[in-house]
Write a protein that holds these residues in place. Sequence first.
Motif, PDB file in Angstrom:
ATOM      1  N   LYS A  33       0.835  -1.204   0.000  1.00 14.74           N
ATOM      2  CA  LYS A  33       0.000   0.000   0.000  1.00 14.74           C
ATOM      3  C   LYS A  33       0.874   1.260   0.000  1.00 14.74           C
ATOM      4  CE  LYS A  33      -3.756   2.005   2.738  1.00 14.74           C
ATOM      5  NZ  LYS A  33      -4.609   1.790   3.905  1.00 14.74           N
ATOM      6  N   LEU A  35       4.162   1.421  -0.950  1.00 17.13           N
ATOM      7  CA  LEU A  35       5.067   1.431  -2.106  1.00 17.13           C
ATOM      8  C   LEU A  35       4.459   0.722  -3.322  1.00 17.13           C
ATOM      9  CD1 LEU A  35       8.386   0.579  -0.256  1.00 17.13           C
ATOM     10  CD2 LEU A  35       7.834   2.736  -1.368  1.00 17.13           C
ATOM     11  N   PRO A  36       3.292   1.171  -3.798  1.00 21.04           N
ATOM     12  CA  PRO A  36       2.667   0.453  -4.914  1.00 21.04           C
ATOM     13  C   PRO A  36       3.487   0.487  -6.203  1.00 21.04           C
ATOM     14  CG  PRO A  36       1.570   2.550  -4.556  1.00 21.04           C
ATOM     15  CD  PRO A  36       2.546   2.362  -3.420  1.00 21.04           C
ATOM     16  N   GLN A  37       4.390   1.460  -6.335  1.00 20.93           N
ATOM     17  CA  GLN A  37       5.231   1.549  -7.528  1.00 20.93           C
ATOM     18  C   GLN A  37       6.379   0.543  -7.491  1.00 20.93           C
ATOM     19  OE1 GLN A  37       5.166   3.611  -4.975  1.00 20.93           O
ATOM     20  NE2 GLN A  37       7.227   4.292  -4.502  1.00 20.93           N
ATOM     21  N   SER A  38       6.653  -0.039  -6.316  1.00 20.74           N
ATOM     22  CA  SER A  38       7.784  -0.957  -6.171  1.00 20.74           C
ATOM     23  C   SER A  38       7.395  -2.367  -5.758  1.00 20.74           C
ATOM     24  CB  SER A  38       8.758  -0.424  -5.116  1.00 20.74           C
ATOM     25  OG  SER A  38       9.247   0.832  -5.477  1.00 20.74           O
ATOM     26  N   LYS A  40       4.528  -5.228  -5.600  1.00 18.62           N
ATOM     27  CA  LYS A  40       3.226  -5.692  -6.103  1.00 18.62           C
ATOM     28  C   LYS A  40       2.463  -6.415  -5.009  1.00 18.62           C
ATOM     29  CE  LYS A  40       1.163  -8.534  -9.699  1.00 18.62           C
ATOM     30  NZ  LYS A  40       1.419  -9.365 -10.876  1.00 18.62           N
ATOM     31  N   THR A  59       8.068  -7.914  -6.602  1.00 19.56           N
ATOM     32  CA  THR A  59       8.392  -6.518  -6.874  1.00 19.56           C
ATOM     33  C   THR A  59       8.047  -6.125  -8.299  1.00 19.56           C
ATOM     34  OG1 THR A  59      10.631  -6.848  -7.680  1.00 19.56           O
ATOM     35  CG2 THR A  59      10.354  -6.779  -5.293  1.00 19.56           C
ATOM     36  N   LEU A  60       8.072  -4.826  -8.519  1.00 14.77           N
ATOM     37  CA  LEU A  60       7.862  -4.261  -9.845  1.00 14.77           C
ATOM     38  C   LEU A  60       9.140  -3.571 -10.321  1.00 14.77           C
ATOM     39  CD1 LEU A  60       4.359  -2.720  -9.090  1.00 14.77           C
ATOM     40  CD2 LEU A  60       4.833  -4.812 -10.371  1.00 14.77           C
ATOM     41  N   LEU A  61      10.280  -4.059  -9.890  1.00 13.32           N
ATOM     42  CA  LEU A  61      11.560  -3.399 -10.141  1.00 13.32           C
ATOM     43  C   LEU A  61      12.279  -3.991 -11.345  1.00 13.32           C
ATOM     44  CD1 LEU A  61      12.721  -3.183  -6.430  1.00 13.32           C
ATOM     45  CD2 LEU A  61      11.516  -1.463  -7.772  1.00 13.32           C
ATOM     46  N   ALA A 151       9.750   6.393   2.603  1.00 13.12           N
ATOM     47  CA  ALA A 151       8.390   6.215   2.074  1.00 13.12           C
ATOM     48  C   ALA A 151       7.406   5.922   3.205  1.00 13.12           C
ATOM     49  CB  ALA A 151       8.374   5.085   1.035  1.00 13.12           C
ATOM     50  N   TYR A 155       4.231   8.258   4.304  1.00 14.32           N
ATOM     51  CA  TYR A 155       2.884   7.689   4.439  1.00 14.32           C
ATOM     52  C   TYR A 155       2.265   8.071   5.782  1.00 14.32           C
ATOM     53  CZ  TYR A 155      -0.815   4.244   5.114  1.00 14.32           C
ATOM     54  OH  TYR A 155      -2.025   3.640   5.384  1.00 14.32           O
TER      55      TYR A 155
END
Length: 162
Positions: A33, A35-38, A40, A59-61, A151, A155
């Motif tokens: 929640k 780190l949604p950009q990093s 999944k 991850t989305l890295l 981060a 938040y």
Amino acid sequence: MGLVTFENEFSVAVPPAKLFKVYCLETDTLIPKILPQSIKSSEIIEGNGGPGTIRKLITLLISLAGKGLTYVKQKIETIDEENFAYSFSLIESNVWMEGVEKVIFEHTFVPTPEGGSICKRTSKYYIKDGAEIKEDQIKKDGKKTEGLFKAVEAYFLANPDA
């Protein structure tokens, strides 16, 4: 087998109890929640959340070239809620540092007079016989962790009742 130890500290404007909660106790729901950009997803694949539990983070890295960290498995070693101390081992990843047998990360969250925390982190890299690792890579990993804590800080500053 050799051992390389690296210590660092991160200042975070979040009380130790909140920081411990998000980083140690509710990782599976809060980190994706925050780190949604990093991240999944994060899920427990074995255990009940206590020591011995195995967690998998997806991850989305991934770079444009299709390379990068896509998952990591962690094994919780210790959880000390009273002293805000937590450790885990990195036991598997799709991107593994060559020559490294395992890595143990130990964290302690200490209160500051301003109401925030200092995260004291010790990273222990267990090196396979005959292998060498670059200290620059270890420092790079520390910077990524510092980014994670910043981060989390952002938040909680934006959501003080969370």
